[in-house]
Design a protein around this motif. Structure first.
Motif, mmCIF file in Angstrom:
data_model
loop_
_atom_site.group_PDB
_atom_site.id
_atom_site.type_symbol
_atom_site.label_atom_id
_atom_site.label_comp_id
_atom_site.label_asym_id
_atom_site.label_seq_id
_atom_site.Cartn_x
_atom_site.Cartn_y
_atom_site.Cartn_z
ATOM 1 N N GLN A 58 0.820 -1.204 0.000
ATOM 2 C CA GLN A 58 0.000 0.000 0.000
ATOM 3 C C GLN A 58 0.860 1.263 0.000
ATOM 4 O OE1 GLN A 58 -2.956 -0.164 3.128
ATOM 5 N NE2 GLN A 58 -3.721 -2.141 2.415
ATOM 6 N N ASP A 59 1.927 1.273 0.793
ATOM 7 C CA ASP A 59 2.824 2.437 0.830
ATOM 8 C C ASP A 59 3.487 2.662 -0.526
ATOM 9 O OD1 ASP A 59 2.218 2.819 3.501
ATOM 10 O OD2 ASP A 59 4.104 1.972 4.245
ATOM 11 N N ILE A 60 3.973 1.585 -1.128
ATOM 12 C CA ILE A 60 4.625 1.709 -2.435
ATOM 13 C C ILE A 60 3.612 2.131 -3.493
ATOM 14 C CG2 ILE A 60 5.870 0.465 -4.247
ATOM 15 C CD1 ILE A 60 7.153 -1.230 -2.009
ATOM 16 N N TYR A 61 2.415 1.590 -3.427
ATOM 17 C CA TYR A 61 1.379 1.967 -4.400
ATOM 18 C C TYR A 61 1.084 3.464 -4.319
ATOM 19 C CZ TYR A 61 -2.971 2.176 -6.995
ATOM 20 O OH TYR A 61 -3.945 2.512 -7.903
ATOM 21 N N ARG A 62 0.885 3.965 -3.119
ATOM 22 C CA ARG A 62 0.577 5.390 -2.958
ATOM 23 C C ARG A 62 1.716 6.270 -3.468
ATOM 24 N NH1 ARG A 62 -0.442 4.452 2.559
ATOM 25 N NH2 ARG A 62 -2.176 3.020 2.582
ATOM 26 N N VAL B 154 5.239 -0.157 -7.798
ATOM 27 C CA VAL B 154 4.311 -1.269 -7.922
ATOM 28 C C VAL B 154 4.328 -1.742 -9.375
ATOM 29 C CG1 VAL B 154 1.884 -1.939 -7.771
ATOM 30 C CG2 VAL B 154 2.862 -0.506 -6.015
ATOM 31 N N ALA B 155 4.411 -3.046 -9.550
ATOM 32 C CA ALA B 155 4.374 -3.664 -10.875
ATOM 33 C C ALA B 155 2.926 -3.711 -11.361
ATOM 34 C CB ALA B 155 4.955 -5.070 -10.798
ATOM 35 N N PRO B 156 2.713 -3.925 -12.661
ATOM 36 C CA PRO B 156 1.335 -4.013 -13.160
ATOM 37 C C PRO B 156 0.485 -5.038 -12.412
ATOM 38 C CG PRO B 156 2.845 -3.806 -15.001
ATOM 39 C CD PRO B 156 3.688 -3.969 -13.753
ATOM 40 N N LYS B 157 1.045 -6.201 -12.097
ATOM 41 C CA LYS B 157 0.305 -7.204 -11.326
ATOM 42 C C LYS B 157 -0.053 -6.662 -9.945
ATOM 43 C CE LYS B 157 0.592 -11.986 -9.741
ATOM 44 N NZ LYS B 157 1.422 -13.192 -9.694
ATOM 45 N N GLY B 158 0.847 -5.874 -9.351
ATOM 46 C CA GLY B 158 0.590 -5.273 -8.049
ATOM 47 C C GLY B 158 -0.513 -4.234 -8.099
ATOM 48 N N ARG B 159 -0.569 -3.466 -9.202
ATOM 49 C CA ARG B 159 -1.656 -2.485 -9.372
ATOM 50 C C ARG B 159 -3.001 -3.193 -9.429
ATOM 51 N NH1 ARG B 159 2.225 0.089 -12.412
ATOM 52 N NH2 ARG B 159 2.661 2.190 -11.681
ATOM 53 N N HIS B 160 -3.053 -4.279 -10.190
ATOM 54 C CA HIS B 160 -4.305 -5.048 -10.294
ATOM 55 C C HIS B 160 -4.682 -5.623 -8.929
ATOM 56 C CE1 HIS B 160 -7.441 -7.575 -11.794
ATOM 57 N NE2 HIS B 160 -6.789 -8.669 -11.472
ATOM 58 N N PHE B 161 -3.709 -6.179 -8.215
ATOM 59 C CA PHE B 161 -3.968 -6.727 -6.891
ATOM 60 C C PHE B 161 -4.481 -5.640 -5.950
ATOM 61 C CE2 PHE B 161 -2.734 -7.767 -2.556
ATOM 62 C CZ PHE B 161 -3.169 -9.074 -2.427
ATOM 63 N N TYR B 162 -3.825 -4.493 -5.942
ATOM 64 C CA TYR B 162 -4.226 -3.384 -5.077
ATOM 65 C C TYR B 162 -5.655 -2.943 -5.384
ATOM 66 C CZ TYR B 162 -4.221 1.101 -2.671
ATOM 67 O OH TYR B 162 -4.542 2.147 -1.850
ATOM 68 N N GLN B 163 -5.938 -2.727 -6.665
ATOM 69 C CA GLN B 163 -7.254 -2.206 -7.046
ATOM 70 C C GLN B 163 -8.357 -3.236 -6.778
ATOM 71 O OE1 GLN B 163 -6.436 -1.004 -11.059
ATOM 72 N NE2 GLN B 163 -5.533 0.935 -10.400
ATOM 73 N N SER B 164 -8.069 -4.514 -6.934
ATOM 74 C CA SER B 164 -9.096 -5.524 -6.675
ATOM 75 C C SER B 164 -9.328 -5.745 -5.187
ATOM 76 C CB SER B 164 -8.741 -6.840 -7.371
ATOM 77 O OG SER B 164 -7.580 -7.398 -6.813
#
Length: 73
Positions: free
Chosen positions: A10-14, A60-70
């Motif tokens: 979450q921190d890296i995503y933000r 965040v990698a593309p897979k991580g973005r999808h994981f975060y958003q889902s």
């Protein structure tokens, strides 16, 4: 995924959602953990293709973005 890995993601995503990076120092400050305690969790997230590490920091990698958003988005 452990609770600390969720917080790290979450921190890296933000920090990287606008194209930036989150440095190890920022992670240490955000989590109150040292680099040697964070590194195993970061390696697990990298192995799962959720984050990528650059010389500038973490994103965040593309897979991580999808994981975060889902899960949280």
């Amino acid at each position: 995924m452990s609770g600390i890995e969720n917080q790290i993601l979450q921190d890296i995503y933000r920090a990287s959602s606008q194209g930036g990076f989150l440095t190890m120092r920022d992670l240490e400050l955000n989590t109150s953990l040292s680099e040697w305690k964070l590194r195993p969790h970061l390696e697990d997230l990298k192995e799962a293709s959720l984050i990528v590490e650059h010389p500038e920091g973490f994103q965040v990698a593309p897979k991580g973005r999808h994981f975060y958003q889902s899960n949280w988005g």
